[in-house]
Enzyme design. Sequence first.
Site, PDB file in Angstrom:
ATOM      1  N   TYR A   1      60.969  20.864  74.469  1.00  0.00           N
ATOM      2  CA  TYR A   1      61.780  19.751  75.275  1.00  0.00           C
ATOM      3  C   TYR A   1      62.945  19.307  73.951  1.00  0.00           C
ATOM      4  O   TYR A   1      61.745  19.060  73.209  1.00  0.00           O
ATOM      5  CB  TYR A   1      61.771  18.875  76.384  1.00  0.00           C
ATOM      6  CG  TYR A   1      61.766  19.335  77.508  1.00  0.00           C
ATOM      7  CD1 TYR A   1      62.899  19.918  78.326  1.00  0.00           C
ATOM      8  CD2 TYR A   1      60.690  20.957  77.812  1.00  0.00           C
ATOM      9  CE1 TYR A   1      62.907  20.437  79.615  1.00  0.00           C
ATOM     10  CE2 TYR A   1      60.649  21.043  79.520  1.00  0.00           C
ATOM     11  CZ  TYR A   1      62.122  21.756  80.320  1.00  0.00           C
ATOM     12  OH  TYR A   1      61.744  21.396  81.657  1.00  0.00           O
TER      13      TYR A   1
ATOM     14  N   TYR B   1      57.156  27.919  78.615  1.00  0.00           N
ATOM     15  CA  TYR B   1      56.392  27.097  77.942  1.00  0.00           C
ATOM     16  C   TYR B   1      55.149  26.820  78.975  1.00  0.00           C
ATOM     17  O   TYR B   1      55.169  26.562  79.507  1.00  0.00           O
ATOM     18  CB  TYR B   1      56.644  25.953  77.262  1.00  0.00           C
ATOM     19  CG  TYR B   1      57.611  24.546  78.720  1.00  0.00           C
ATOM     20  CD1 TYR B   1      56.559  23.992  79.425  1.00  0.00           C
ATOM     21  CD2 TYR B   1      58.508  25.164  79.280  1.00  0.00           C
ATOM     22  CE1 TYR B   1      57.052  23.318  80.133  1.00  0.00           C
ATOM     23  CE2 TYR B   1      59.436  24.016  80.081  1.00  0.00           C
ATOM     24  CZ  TYR B   1      58.276  23.255  80.526  1.00  0.00           C
ATOM     25  OH  TYR B   1      58.472  21.981  81.865  1.00  0.00           O
TER      26      TYR B   1
ATOM     27  N   ARG C   1      54.600  27.540  82.642  1.00  0.00           N
ATOM     28  CA  ARG C   1      55.835  27.024  83.322  1.00  0.00           C
ATOM     29  C   ARG C   1      56.559  29.321  82.688  1.00  0.00           C
ATOM     30  O   ARG C   1      57.796  29.272  81.713  1.00  0.00           O
ATOM     31  CB  ARG C   1      57.159  26.013  82.790  1.00  0.00           C
ATOM     32  CG  ARG C   1      56.623  24.874  82.814  1.00  0.00           C
ATOM     33  CD  ARG C   1      55.804  24.569  84.319  1.00  0.00           C
ATOM     34  NE  ARG C   1      56.382  25.131  85.649  1.00  0.00           N
ATOM     35  CZ  ARG C   1      58.234  25.399  86.278  1.00  0.00           C
ATOM     36  NH1 ARG C   1      58.291  23.667  85.377  1.00  0.00           N
ATOM     37  NH2 ARG C   1      58.470  25.646  87.664  1.00  0.00           N
TER      38      ARG C   1
ATOM     39  N   HIS D   1      63.209  28.372  83.496  1.00  0.00           N
ATOM     40  CA  HIS D   1      63.571  27.388  84.624  1.00  0.00           C
ATOM     41  C   HIS D   1      64.349  26.423  83.826  1.00  0.00           C
ATOM     42  O   HIS D   1      64.808  25.951  83.444  1.00  0.00           O
ATOM     43  CB  HIS D   1      62.560  26.703  85.391  1.00  0.00           C
ATOM     44  CG  HIS D   1      62.281  25.884  84.459  1.00  0.00           C
ATOM     45  ND1 HIS D   1      60.692  25.943  83.807  1.00  0.00           N
ATOM     46  CD2 HIS D   1      62.227  24.159  84.742  1.00  0.00           C
ATOM     47  CE1 HIS D   1      60.824  25.103  83.312  1.00  0.00           C
ATOM     48  NE2 HIS D   1      60.355  23.731  83.593  1.00  0.00           N
TER      49      HIS D   1
ATOM     50  N   HIS E   1      66.220  22.495  84.812  1.00  0.00           N
ATOM     51  CA  HIS E   1      66.277  22.086  86.192  1.00  0.00           C
ATOM     52  C   HIS E   1      67.477  21.434  86.335  1.00  0.00           C
ATOM     53  O   HIS E   1      68.365  21.035  85.321  1.00  0.00           O
ATOM     54  CB  HIS E   1      65.477  20.553  85.158  1.00  0.00           C
ATOM     55  CG  HIS E   1      64.108  20.345  85.170  1.00  0.00           C
ATOM     56  ND1 HIS E   1      63.146  19.880  85.610  1.00  0.00           N
ATOM     57  CD2 HIS E   1      63.162  20.905  83.663  1.00  0.00           C
ATOM     58  CE1 HIS E   1      61.622  20.457  85.088  1.00  0.00           C
ATOM     59  NE2 HIS E   1      61.634  21.272  83.989  1.00  0.00           N
TER      60      HIS E   1
HETATM   61 FE   FE2 Z   1      60.792  22.174  82.762  1.00  0.00          FE
END
Ligand code: FE2
Length: 234
Positions: free
Chosen positions: A105, A144, A154, A157, A159
């Site tokens: 991110y 990640y 995870r 995906h 959000h």
């Molecule tokens: Fe996330």
Amino acid sequence: MNSPVSYRREAPGVHPPFDHAAYASTHKRAPRHSPVRIEHTLSEITGPLFARETRVPDEDDLTHFNGGEALGERIIVTGRVLDEDGRAIPHTVIEIWQANAAGRYTHSEDRHEAPLDPHFAGVGRVVTDEHGAYRFKTIKPGAYPWRNHHNAWRPNHIHFSLFGPSFATRLITQMYFPGDPLLELDPIFNSVADRAGRERLIATFDIEVTIPEYALGYRFDFVLRGRDATPTSG
Ligand SMILES: [Fe+2]
């Protein structure tokens, strides 16, 4: 005078519990007391109103940023926002945030040892049209690690945050990708106890949505209430 028709309630287990045993950080943030029911007043049910005109150019396209092209697999994500009876919900602000293709991110708290992409910010925003439809062009996010437990990863995906016609109509959730082997291991995905509810969080690959020679395509609809409601996912 006719009796008002109440909303059909979601099946038990569609929305995850505030405190989910396998999802470690929920223990810290789950309320320790029962929620207090607050009656809605005009300020919660009549605003804010978002017009299509509030759109900012290029906020639906995450594949370019800072004068360059983002790395990774380009995808189209499109769908509709619907009520429990399948009616379109126009003027819904949809915001997304996601990791880059390497699973990182653009956020100061993200310590994952994966490269940042100077041409990928990972945030986007659209307003649904009169058919409740939306469309983003983006990069498929990478998986990640997240330290919830040993070797926790995870799944891929995106959000999503939806603002409906009022402050009281809000949905925050995550969209997943079909066939991801990490789904069955993911405590956040599995905090939705209802199997049909979990499946509603997985997008559908749709060849009609792809752009030939350019991008793959996925379809992901939202249902805001009722038996087919899209689960929340934090
Ligand atoms: Fe996330």
